[in-house]
Design an enzyme around this catalytic site. Structure first.
Site, PDB file in Angstrom:
ATOM      1  N   ALA A  39      -8.972   5.432   5.114  1.00  0.00           N
ATOM      2  CA  ALA A  39      -8.858   6.585   5.820  1.00  0.00           C
ATOM      3  C   ALA A  39     -10.078   7.322   6.007  1.00  0.00           C
ATOM      4  O   ALA A  39     -10.849   7.707   5.158  1.00  0.00           O
ATOM      5  CB  ALA A  39      -7.782   7.563   5.163  1.00  0.00           C
ATOM      6  N   GLY A  40     -10.291   7.718   7.451  1.00  0.00           N
ATOM      7  CA  GLY A  40     -11.333   8.676   7.810  1.00  0.00           C
ATOM      8  C   GLY A  40     -12.573   8.060   8.096  1.00  0.00           C
ATOM      9  O   GLY A  40     -13.704   8.734   8.792  1.00  0.00           O
ATOM     10  N   LYS A  67       0.981  -1.319  -0.110  1.00  0.00           N
ATOM     11  CA  LYS A  67      -0.036   0.050   0.059  1.00  0.00           C
ATOM     12  C   LYS A  67       0.869   1.237  -0.093  1.00  0.00           C
ATOM     13  O   LYS A  67       1.770   1.483   1.114  1.00  0.00           O
ATOM     14  CB  LYS A  67      -0.726  -0.233   1.190  1.00  0.00           C
ATOM     15  CG  LYS A  67      -1.558   1.232   1.485  1.00  0.00           C
ATOM     16  CD  LYS A  67      -2.508   1.448   2.623  1.00  0.00           C
ATOM     17  CE  LYS A  67      -2.641   2.835   3.002  1.00  0.00           C
ATOM     18  NZ  LYS A  67      -3.454   2.748   4.667  1.00  0.00           N
ATOM     19  N   ASN A  73      -8.828   1.445  10.540  1.00  0.00           N
ATOM     20  CA  ASN A  73      -7.949   1.204  11.572  1.00  0.00           C
ATOM     21  C   ASN A  73      -8.398   1.890  12.782  1.00  0.00           C
ATOM     22  O   ASN A  73      -8.502   1.616  13.959  1.00  0.00           O
ATOM     23  CB  ASN A  73      -6.310   1.330  11.042  1.00  0.00           C
ATOM     24  CG  ASN A  73      -5.451   1.310  12.212  1.00  0.00           C
ATOM     25  OD1 ASN A  73      -5.649   0.692  13.315  1.00  0.00           O
ATOM     26  ND2 ASN A  73      -4.308   0.948  11.692  1.00  0.00           N
ATOM     27  N   THR A  74      -8.155   3.460  12.891  1.00  0.00           N
ATOM     28  CA  THR A  74      -8.575   4.228  13.872  1.00  0.00           C
ATOM     29  C   THR A  74      -9.516   4.136  14.569  1.00  0.00           C
ATOM     30  O   THR A  74      -9.974   4.196  15.653  1.00  0.00           O
ATOM     31  CB  THR A  74      -8.168   5.577  13.535  1.00  0.00           C
ATOM     32  OG1 THR A  74      -6.951   5.762  12.871  1.00  0.00           O
ATOM     33  CG2 THR A  74      -8.253   6.566  14.668  1.00  0.00           C
ATOM     34  N   GLY A 103      -7.014   8.857  10.370  1.00  0.00           N
ATOM     35  CA  GLY A 103      -7.224   9.011  11.791  1.00  0.00           C
ATOM     36  C   GLY A 103      -8.346  10.024  12.514  1.00  0.00           C
ATOM     37  O   GLY A 103      -8.425   9.928  13.702  1.00  0.00           O
TER      38      GLY A 103
END
Lengths: 64, 256
Positions: free
Chosen positions: B183-184, B96, B205-206, B157
């Site tokens: 992301a996000g 990635k 992830n976050t 994040g």
């Protein structure tokens, strides 16, 4: 001196395999780059660190 | 329903949830993979230090494909270097690409990302570039040999959700590669909404790492992603601009 992961170390003259062993590092779980060239695992034993070499030893960590 | 396969490069996946492994205990990874049903998990490449003896690889269940990222790279050259080190770690050819010049918003540099994609695709990597959702850049990534395109929903994040929704829709409509929102995404409902739009997979992830229960949130994401996928495959019902439309028959009751 040899620069290893950004730190100057007195490691000239020993092999990469020996350095990893001293570190307690599993050679199967790291990748090694010397002067921005990847060092294949089969060459760890025969590759001797030299003065002014710049070495990176990396592994996988958690990340996104 | 016919078997629903996500193909990225040479591999086929049944799961459309790509799990990040950052910012939470390695001991929770196995439960997150299990409860989230993830088959693809991202990891980062960092300098080895003497203190930590255990390896994240010991916590990743067998059969899961590893997706090393190039986080920390500020340009194409650094990304290529990190990708090669990641491949040397011996867990396959997936990468990635993540290239950021700015540390406040962590926005990807599309131009450098296209350059790195070309170099790494030519070297046989399965390249999954993280990018700002721009149609021209996405077309350049296709031309450079990417195996998927990974547009951001909002800053990494942030858990802010689909801030770039309309632009991701353009990529879904125009780009003939898997579109993976990366992301996000902060909630399963946002993952579901993205999947309803026709996005092929979600990376998170976050959202898990900052939740109260990583494994339970992984399971919630799995459900949200599956619900959205089914809704997309079914085809969403139409929206009326004005007025209503009864769901019940209007004839044959009390009046003639």
């Amino acid at each position: 001196m040899v620069k290893i992961n950004g730190k100057e170390e007195d490691a000239a003259g020993i092999s990469v395999a020996q350095y990893l062993e001293n570190l307690g590092c599993d050679a199967g779980r790291v990748a090694v780059e010397i002067n921005e060239e990847i060092l294949p695992k089969k060459e760890y034993a025969a590759t001797i660190l030299k003065e002014n070499d710049s070495v990176e030893i990396v592994r996988f960590v958690g990340g996104g | 329903m016919q078997e629903d396969i996500l193909k990225i490069g040479p591999k086929s996946f049944h799961s459309r949830f790509i799990l990040g492994s950052g910012k939470y205990s390695m001991k929770l990874i196995e439960a997150a993979v299990r409860d989230g049903g993830a088959e693809l998990i991202t990891v980062a490449v960092r300098r080895a230090n003497t203190k930590e003896k255990e390896s994240i690889l010991d916590y990743i269940p067998e059969g899961v494909t590893l997706l090393p990222n190039t986080s920390g790279a500020r340009d194409a050259k650094e990304a290529v270097r990190i990708a090669r080190l990641g491949r040397e770690l011996g867990c396959g050819d997936f990468v990635k690409i993540e290239i950021m010049r700015d540390s406040k918003y962590l926005l990807p540099d599309n131009e450098e990302t296209v350059k790195a994609t070309k170099i790494l695709a030519d070297e046989g990597f399965v390249v999954m570039p993280y990018m700002y959702p721009d149609l021209n850049a996405a077309r350049d990534l296709v031309g450079a040999g990417a195996a998927a395109v990974m547009p951001l929903a909002s800053p990494i994040g942030s858990n802010k959700g689909l801030a770039t929704k309309d632009f991701i829709q353009i990529l879904v409509d125009e780009i003939d590669l898997p579109i993976i929102v990366d992301a996000g995404i902060g909630r399963p409902s946002q993952a579901c909404e993205a999947m309803e739009m026709g996005v092929d997979a979600i990376m998170a992830n976050t959202a898990l790492a900052t939740s109260g229960n990583v494994a339970l949130m992984a399971s919630a994401f799995k459900d949200g992603i599956n619900a959205g996928r089914k809704a997309y495959l079914a085809g969403l019902g139409r929206v009326l601009n004005r007025g209503g439309d009864a769901s019940d028959p209007l004839t044959g009751f009390l009046r003639d």
